[in-house]
Design an enzyme around this catalytic site. Structure first.
Site, PDB file in Angstrom:
ATOM      1  N   TYR A  15      -5.406 -14.357  -2.853  1.00 24.32           N
ATOM      2  CA  TYR A  15      -4.981 -13.109  -3.488  1.00 24.32           C
ATOM      3  C   TYR A  15      -4.876 -13.230  -5.003  1.00 24.32           C
ATOM      4  CZ  TYR A  15      -3.564 -12.946   1.391  1.00 24.32           C
ATOM      5  OH  TYR A  15      -3.547 -13.059   2.750  1.00 24.32           O
ATOM      6  N   TYR A 143       0.968  -6.394   9.070  1.00 23.19           N
ATOM      7  CA  TYR A 143      -0.035  -7.286   8.474  1.00 23.19           C
ATOM      8  C   TYR A 143      -0.498  -8.250   9.566  1.00 23.19           C
ATOM      9  CZ  TYR A 143      -2.323 -11.014   6.014  1.00 23.19           C
ATOM     10  OH  TYR A 143      -3.255 -11.935   5.626  1.00 23.19           O
ATOM     11  N   ASP A 248       1.817 -10.052  17.662  1.00 22.35           N
ATOM     12  CA  ASP A 248       1.401 -11.020  16.656  1.00 22.35           C
ATOM     13  C   ASP A 248       2.651 -11.782  16.230  1.00 22.35           C
ATOM     14  OD1 ASP A 248       0.825 -12.362  14.338  1.00 22.35           O
ATOM     15  OD2 ASP A 248      -0.347 -10.744  13.435  1.00 22.35           O
ATOM     16  N   LYS A 277       0.589 -20.721  12.300  1.00 22.14           N
ATOM     17  CA  LYS A 277       1.526 -21.213  11.295  1.00 22.14           C
ATOM     18  C   LYS A 277       2.363 -22.416  11.756  1.00 22.14           C
ATOM     19  CE  LYS A 277       1.840 -16.921   8.625  1.00 22.14           C
ATOM     20  NZ  LYS A 277       1.402 -17.243   7.289  1.00 22.14           N
TER      21      LYS A 277
HETATM   22  N1  PMP Z   1      -0.492 -12.295  11.288  1.00 20.95           N
HETATM   23  C1  PMP Z   1       0.663 -12.471  10.628  1.00 20.95           C
HETATM   24  C2  PMP Z   1       1.887 -11.756  11.124  1.00 20.95           C
HETATM   25  C3  PMP Z   1       0.723 -13.303   9.517  1.00 20.95           C
HETATM   26  O1  PMP Z   1       1.884 -13.455   8.860  1.00 20.95           O
HETATM   27  C4  PMP Z   1      -0.456 -13.980   9.103  1.00 20.95           C
HETATM   28  C5  PMP Z   1      -0.457 -14.911   7.898  1.00 20.95           C
HETATM   29  N2  PMP Z   1       0.285 -14.519   6.825  1.00 20.95           N
HETATM   30  C6  PMP Z   1      -1.636 -13.781   9.822  1.00 20.95           C
HETATM   31  C7  PMP Z   1      -1.620 -12.938  10.913  1.00 20.95           C
HETATM   32  C8  PMP Z   1      -2.927 -14.447   9.424  1.00 20.95           C
HETATM   33  O2  PMP Z   1      -2.851 -15.816   9.611  1.00 20.95           O
HETATM   34  P1  PMP Z   1      -3.811 -16.803   8.777  1.00 20.95           P
HETATM   35  O3  PMP Z   1      -3.427 -16.656   7.344  1.00 20.95           O
HETATM   36  O4  PMP Z   1      -3.524 -18.159   9.342  1.00 20.95           O
HETATM   37  O5  PMP Z   1      -5.214 -16.365   9.027  1.00 20.95           O
END
Ligand code: PMP
Length: 428
Positions: A15, A143, A248, A277
């Protein structure tokens, strides 16, 4: 060119504008809760490097599991072959996952796990002869990652992918659930936000493969905590229209919200869950999409039968070994007490920020602390102050927030909360 000059000229960071990437700290080493700059300055990683490093950096048990695996086999393809690291991690996950979720698809990043979940939902619907069900419902403020299908379910207006709106699949956005976590739940559907879901299901239910959302905590879309009753009601309503539920939990999974999964706040199990994560404790990129047997077998019984997805590095043994070690630490450790203590301390120490003129709200859940400002926060201020305060924070939009490693000490957490309150004070 110095290393930092080379970085500024040649490397893309998340970003950022390559023409003006802004200042960088050159990190040479990370251990426990600390990031060490090359010049010796050390900073507490209050972000757990974006939610990942729950046990702290370079945890000896995780690195040694990875080292042993490295000696044996860094990687092999997963097509037609399997291995102990994948099986061992699978066993640990099945023991930990909400009841009913026990089919695991290993992915290499969170965004990919979201793509996989959406593909699975569509294929599952097709397997049941519901060939028009390939659209998705979601809530505003979400997100889900930076890849195409994941972007299509991120908030189209306030989110970071608005620029691409015209190029994305058209999805169905419900208002963000307005009843916040901790508030009384109004039964009136006009007040609790469920009316919009009912209307959408009645209008578009035949076209919806799934409802995808972050349960209880919306992360990058605003660090917003909403009432779990919305999810309980949505589950029942979606079932009536054969609309799957995808949670998610890439950010919230593995204890961050005070429960093992955010779904546990609502006491419901989704059909598909995305994890990432903290799965490897921040030691190597890895993720997973997990489903119920019903979804997995549904796809298996489709005309295609196979699920057409298979990343080259699927089930990478090093990542699986890191994942097993990280989950063993969780299973055998005292994360519940650690997270509860972090929550208590943050509630007390962030509260004074509420009185500051620039502050809109202060909220805490588990090991997540948020000071929401009335105006956007300039992240470069936190960046510049970090070596001085000894705390690494990365504010985003209007939020100054932290999600420290669970092993943070009370003294270290006190430094994080002081830095947050000071930053909020400076923003008046
Ligand atoms: N979903 C959520 C809720 C996230 O917080 C993130 C990462 N910030 C992602 C998907 C995407 O994961 P990545 O950056 O490992 O592709």
């Amino acid at each position: 060119m110095t290393p930092l000059e080379f970085d500024a000229h040649h490397l893309w960071h998340p970003y950022t504008n390559v023409a003006d990437p802004g200042a960088m700290h050159l990190i040479d080493r990370a251990e426990g809760v600390y990031l060490y700059r090359e010049d010796g300055a050390k900073m507490i990683d209050a972000m757990s490097s974006w939610w990942c490093a729950i046990h702290g950096h370079k945890h000896p048990e995780i690195t040694s599991a990875m080292q042993s695996q490295l000696e044996k086999m860094p990687h092999v393809m997963f097509g037609g072959l399997t291995h102990h690291p994948a099986i061992d991690l699978g066993r640990r996950m099945v023991d930990m996952l909400p009841e009913g979720l026990d089919r695991i698809f290993y992915c290499d990043s969170g965004s990919v796990s979201v793509e996989v979940s959406m593909k699975m939902a569509v294929q599952y619907q097709m397997a049941h002869g519901r060939t028009r069900k390939f659209e998705f419902a979601t809530i505003r403020g979400g997100y889900h990652g930076d890849t195409w299908k994941a972007m299509s379910v991120c908030d189209p207006v306030t989110g970071m992918h608005g620029l691409f709106r015209g190029a994305l699949s058209i999805q169905h956005f419900l208002p963000r659930p307005q009843v916040r976590l901790g508030d009384d739940w109004p039964e009136d559907p006009a007040l609790n936000g469920l009316e919009a879901l009912e209307r959408l299901l009645a209008d578009k239910g035949n076209h919806l493969a799934a409802l995808i959302l972050e349960p209880v905590v919306q992360g990058a879309g605003g660090m917003y905590f909403y009432h779990p009753q919305w999810l309980r009601a949505a589950r029942a309503m979606c079932d009536a229209y054969d609309v799957l539920i995808i949670f998610d939990e890439i950010a919230t999974g593995f204890g961050r919200t005070g429960k093992l999964f955010a779904a546990d706040h609502a006491g419901i199990t989704p059909d598909i869950m995305c994890l990432g994560k903290a799965l490897t404790g921040g030691h190597i990129s890895f993720a997973a999409t997990v489903t119920s047997k019903q979804v997995a077998y549904g796809i298996g019984n489709s005309e295609a039968g196979v699920f057409m997805h298979g990343p080259t590095y699927m089930a990478n043994p090093l990542a699986c070994a890191a994942g097993s070690a990280s989950l063993r630490l969780l299973a055998e450790g005292d994360w519940q007490r650690q997270v509860a203590d972090i929550e208590d301390q943050m509630r007390t120490e962030l509260e004074p920020a509420r009185g500051l003129p620039g502050v809109a709200d202060v909220r805490v859940l588990g090991a997540i602390g948020v000071v929401e400002m009335k105006e956007s926060v300039d992240p470069s201020v936190a960046h510049r102050l970090a070596p001085e305060t000894g705390v690494w924070l990365r504010p985003f939009a209007r939020n100054i927030y932290c999600m420290p490693p669970y092993i943070v000490s009370p003294d270290e957490l006190g430094r994080i909360t002081s830095a947050m309150v000071a930053l909020a004070g400076g923003q008046q």
